[in-house]
Scaffold this motif. Structure first.
Motif, short mmCIF file in Angstrom:
data_model
loop_
_atom_site.label_atom_id
_atom_site.label_comp_id
_atom_site.label_asym_id
_atom_site.label_seq_id
_atom_site.Cartn_x
_atom_site.Cartn_y
_atom_site.Cartn_z
N MET A 1 -9.99 -7.47 10.44
CA MET A 1 -10.32 -6.36 9.57
C MET A 1 -9.06 -5.58 9.18
N SER A 2 -8.09 -5.51 10.10
CA SER A 2 -6.87 -4.76 9.79
C SER A 2 -6.08 -5.43 8.66
N ILE A 3 -6.15 -6.75 8.58
CA ILE A 3 -5.47 -7.46 7.49
C ILE A 3 -6.12 -7.10 6.16
N LEU A 4 -7.43 -7.06 6.15
CA LEU A 4 -8.16 -6.71 4.93
C LEU A 4 -7.85 -5.27 4.50
N LEU A 5 -7.79 -4.36 5.45
CA LEU A 5 -7.44 -2.97 5.13
C LEU A 5 -6.00 -2.85 4.63
N PHE A 6 -5.09 -3.64 5.22
CA PHE A 6 -3.70 -3.66 4.76
C PHE A 6 -3.62 -4.15 3.31
N LEU A 7 -4.33 -5.23 3.00
CA LEU A 7 -4.31 -5.77 1.64
C LEU A 7 -4.92 -4.78 0.65
N LEU A 8 -6.01 -4.13 1.05
CA LEU A 8 -6.64 -3.12 0.21
C LEU A 8 -5.67 -1.96 -0.05
N ASP A 9 -5.02 -1.51 1.01
CA ASP A 9 -4.06 -0.41 0.90
C ASP A 9 -2.90 -0.79 -0.02
N THR A 10 -2.39 -1.99 0.11
CA THR A 10 -1.28 -2.45 -0.72
C THR A 10 -1.68 -2.55 -2.19
N LEU A 11 -2.85 -3.15 -2.44
CA LEU A 11 -3.34 -3.28 -3.82
C LEU A 11 -3.49 -1.91 -4.47
N PHE A 12 -4.13 -0.99 -3.78
CA PHE A 12 -4.35 0.33 -4.38
C PHE A 12 -3.08 1.16 -4.43
N PHE A 13 -2.13 0.91 -3.53
CA PHE A 13 -0.84 1.59 -3.65
C PHE A 13 -0.17 1.19 -4.96
N VAL A 14 -0.16 -0.10 -5.26
CA VAL A 14 0.47 -0.56 -6.50
C VAL A 14 -0.25 0.01 -7.72
N LEU A 15 -1.58 -0.02 -7.72
CA LEU A 15 -2.34 0.48 -8.87
C LEU A 15 -2.14 1.98 -9.08
N VAL A 16 -2.27 2.75 -8.00
CA VAL A 16 -2.12 4.21 -8.11
C VAL A 16 -0.68 4.57 -8.44
N ALA A 17 0.28 3.90 -7.81
CA ALA A 17 1.69 4.18 -8.09
C ALA A 17 2.03 3.88 -9.55
N CYS A 18 1.48 2.82 -10.10
CA CYS A 18 1.74 2.50 -11.51
C CYS A 18 1.13 3.54 -12.43
N ALA A 19 -0.07 4.01 -12.11
CA ALA A 19 -0.70 5.05 -12.94
C ALA A 19 0.13 6.34 -12.87
N LEU A 20 0.59 6.69 -11.68
CA LEU A 20 1.42 7.89 -11.54
C LEU A 20 2.78 7.71 -12.22
N ALA A 21 3.36 6.52 -12.12
CA ALA A 21 4.65 6.25 -12.78
C ALA A 21 4.49 6.35 -14.30
N ARG A 22 3.37 5.86 -14.81
CA ARG A 22 3.11 5.94 -16.24
C ARG A 22 3.02 7.40 -16.68
N ALA A 23 2.32 8.21 -15.90
CA ALA A 23 2.20 9.63 -16.23
C ALA A 23 3.57 10.31 -16.17
N TRP A 24 4.36 9.98 -15.13
CA TRP A 24 5.68 10.60 -14.96
C TRP A 24 6.63 10.17 -16.08
N MET A 25 6.60 8.89 -16.45
CA MET A 25 7.47 8.41 -17.53
C MET A 25 7.09 9.08 -18.86
N ASN A 26 5.79 9.22 -19.11
CA ASN A 26 5.36 9.89 -20.34
C ASN A 26 5.75 11.37 -20.33
#
Length: 183
Positions: A1-26
């Motif tokens: 289960m910890s592997i699944l939570l790690f993968l979930l955390d990594t996926l959403f880190f990339v998605l949220v970070a990209c959305a925030l980077a887009r807002a910051w760049m704009n």
């Protein structure tokens, strides 16, 4: 289960970070044709474009990219819901409705704040390394414009030491302290 939570955390880190980077760049008026703009747009367009179409005209005229910020919040909320669901499945317990919602909201807020702090730390690390290794790199101008609002207040207070700007190091240490407090 910890592997699944790690993968979930990594996926959403990339998605949220990209959305925030887009807002910051704009917000910093950085043209999206320059890296990491094309990557950020490719990762977030599926959510930001529909949100932008649904926004009122007054929000579209703002200096802030509200659609990208809203996308980061929505993605963090989805992360919180999925993480609570996975954690409750792992513990074979079904929390009450209020506990479930509270847990999901707390995880979402923590994930969003952690993503902001880690994203800024990655930005500053990339800026620091490139300033030493390849200061004339094409991406250096973008990194400098993105990190300047964070470093400017520190540069007013912290003097150069032997010609070396320590503001990046101090900012990274402060961000790390923020992550420790959050954890």
């Amino acid at each position: 289960m910890s592997i699944l939570l790690f993968l979930l955390d990594t996926l959403f880190f990339v998605l949220v970070a990209c959305a925030l980077a887009r807002a910051w760049m704009n917000q910093q008026r950085i043209h999206m044709a320059v890296q990491p703009g094309p990557f950020v747009m490719a990762v977030t367009n599926w959510l930001v474009q529909p949100l932008r179409r649904a926004m009122p005209a007054s929000m579209k005229q703002s200096r802030w990219d509200w659609a990208s910020l809203l996308a980061a919040v929505v993605l963090s909320l989805v992360y919180g819901v999925v993480a609570v669901l996975l954690l409750s499945l792992a513990s074979f317990a079904s929390p009450s409705g209020a506990m479930w919602v509270t847990g999901a909201l707390l995880l979402a807020v923590k994930h969003l704040v952690r993503t902001v702090l880690q994203g800024l730390m990655l930005l500053l690390l990339a800026y620091a390394v490139l300033s030493w290794v390849q200061p004339h790199s094409p991406v250096m101008g973008t990194l400098e414009r993105l990190s300047a609002p964070i470093l400017r207040p520190l540069r007013r207070v912290v003097p150069l030491v032997g010609g070396v700007d320590l503001s990046v190091l101090i900012a990274i240490v402060l961000l790390q302290v923020g992550l420790m407090v959050l954890g």
